[in-house]
Design a protein around this motif. Structure first.
Motif, short mmCIF file in Angstrom:
data_model
loop_
_atom_site.label_atom_id
_atom_site.label_comp_id
_atom_site.label_asym_id
_atom_site.label_seq_id
_atom_site.Cartn_x
_atom_site.Cartn_y
_atom_site.Cartn_z
N UNK A 1 2.96 12.35 3.81
CA UNK A 1 3.39 12.03 5.17
C UNK A 1 2.16 11.83 6.05
N UNK A 2 2.37 11.25 7.22
CA UNK A 2 1.27 10.83 8.08
C UNK A 2 0.28 11.95 8.38
N UNK A 3 0.74 13.09 8.87
CA UNK A 3 -0.17 14.15 9.28
C UNK A 3 -0.79 14.90 8.11
N UNK A 4 -0.22 14.78 6.93
CA UNK A 4 -0.80 15.40 5.75
C UNK A 4 -1.77 14.46 5.03
N UNK A 5 -1.82 13.24 5.46
CA UNK A 5 -2.66 12.24 4.82
C UNK A 5 -4.03 12.19 5.50
N UNK A 6 -5.03 11.71 4.79
CA UNK A 6 -6.33 11.46 5.40
C UNK A 6 -6.23 10.23 6.29
N UNK A 7 -6.83 10.28 7.45
CA UNK A 7 -6.70 9.16 8.38
C UNK A 7 -7.35 7.90 7.81
N UNK A 8 -8.36 8.05 6.97
CA UNK A 8 -8.99 6.88 6.35
C UNK A 8 -8.01 6.14 5.44
N UNK A 9 -7.16 6.89 4.75
CA UNK A 9 -6.13 6.27 3.91
C UNK A 9 -5.11 5.54 4.79
N UNK A 10 -4.74 6.19 5.90
CA UNK A 10 -3.79 5.56 6.82
C UNK A 10 -4.37 4.27 7.41
N UNK A 11 -5.65 4.27 7.71
CA UNK A 11 -6.29 3.07 8.25
C UNK A 11 -6.31 1.95 7.22
N UNK B 1 -4.19 1.54 4.75
CA UNK B 1 -2.81 1.07 4.64
C UNK B 1 -2.45 0.17 5.82
N UNK B 2 -2.87 0.57 7.01
CA UNK B 2 -2.62 -0.23 8.20
C UNK B 2 -3.24 -1.62 8.07
N UNK B 3 -4.46 -1.65 7.55
CA UNK B 3 -5.15 -2.94 7.40
C UNK B 3 -4.43 -3.85 6.41
N UNK C 1 0.87 -1.18 0.00
CA UNK C 1 0.00 0.00 0.00
C UNK C 1 0.91 1.22 0.00
N UNK C 2 1.02 1.88 -1.15
CA UNK C 2 1.91 3.04 -1.25
C UNK C 2 1.27 4.30 -0.69
N UNK D 1 -2.67 -5.75 9.46
CA UNK D 1 -3.76 -6.64 9.84
C UNK D 1 -3.88 -7.84 8.91
N UNK D 2 -3.72 -7.63 7.62
CA UNK D 2 -3.80 -8.75 6.67
C UNK D 2 -2.70 -9.77 6.93
N UNK D 3 -1.50 -9.29 7.24
CA UNK D 3 -0.39 -10.19 7.55
C UNK D 3 -0.71 -11.01 8.80
N UNK D 4 -1.26 -10.35 9.81
CA UNK D 4 -1.62 -11.04 11.05
C UNK D 4 -2.68 -12.11 10.80
#
Length: 258
Positions: A101-111, A113-115, A96-97, A119-122
């Motif tokens: 940067x983190x604070x300039x990004x939308x939190x929904x995009x960060x979530x 990417x996190x998933x 997920x590219x 989360x998918x790896x887990x």
């Protein structure tokens, strides 16, 4: 079904439609594995499946899934855990590219990417680990990054998690016949940078060939190595990062990108 096909191992690769994931699919097919190809792009997956089936006489199943969607992720986990169609090799490669940067990004995009990155790896490693341990054999490859050894935003943090998680899972599965390998590449000549909207950084000698990267990783998997760092240049980088003061690593992190 022939006896040969019935005993052929199966590998499931996420993010198989391009880049490192596609190279894993090709090389595993060349080594005699049937494939389960997972990504969001059906057309690319079907084209790859047709290529692998024709070239290597293996079967190639297409499973379209957006791993940031929990229902889709569970469908992939169910396929990994299916006792009637065992998966012998799991390659958690989906990426997920990030353009900002983190604070300039939308939190929904960060979530999202996190998933995908954690989360998918887990979830898939849990499904594979349980099923493989019961059978007494299997291989899990989690594609991490050299970025996980530095401190450069949420992507770096996600990859640090993948590496540490893989090490812990490898310890838990020690002696079971199941191995876990974290692949930690640096800059690699794929379309990752282009699709993420990131300009190509770094000198040419720091860029890895994906075919060599995957070949070296599969050799490390065969040897049961927990960490696979491709390229002498990145082995040196990781060795240095492990001994440098973290304050210095943080101060230089902005210069380093995967």
């Amino acid at each position: 079904m022939t006896a040969q096909r019935a005993t052929r191992p199966t590998a499931l690769v996420t993010g198989a439609s391009a880049g490192i994931g596609q190279e894993f699919a090709r090389q595993l097919a060349a080594r005699g594995h049937d494939l389960v190809l997972v990504a969001r792009d059906r057309a690319r997956l079907e084209a790859l499946a047709a290529e692998l089936t024709s070239r290597y006489a293996v079967s190639a199943e297409v499973l379209v899934a957006d791993l940031s969607d929990r229902g889709a992720l569970q469908a992939v986990a169910d396929r990994v855990a299916d006792p009637d169609r065992p998966v012998d090799v799991l390659v958690n490669n989906a990426g997920y590219g990030q353009r900002r940067s983190f604070l300039r990004n939308d939190v929904e995009v960060e979530e999202a990417a996190f998933d995908v990155l954690t989360r998918a790896v887990l979830v898939l490693s849990h499904a594979a680990g349980v099923a493989m341990r019961e059978r007494g054999r299997g291989r899990i490859v989690n594609v991490s990054s050299v970025a996980g050894f530095i401190a450069s935003g949420s992507y770096s943090a996600a990859k640090a998690w993948v590496t540490t998680f893989s090490e812990g899972l490898a310890s838990e599965l020690a002696g079971s016949g199941v191995t876990v390998t974290a692949l930690c590449p640096g800059f690699t000549n794929t379309e990752f940078q282009q699709r993420a909207g990131i300009s190509k950084p770094g000198p040419d000698f720091m860029w890895l060939d994906p075919a060599r990267l995957v070949s070296d990783c599969l050799d490390d998997v065969g040897k049961g190595r927990v960490l696979s760092v491709p390229g002498l240049q990145y082995k040196a980088v990781v060795g240095l990062l492990r001994v440098l003061p973290r304050s210095l690593v943080r101060s230089r992190a902005r210069l380093v990108r995967r």
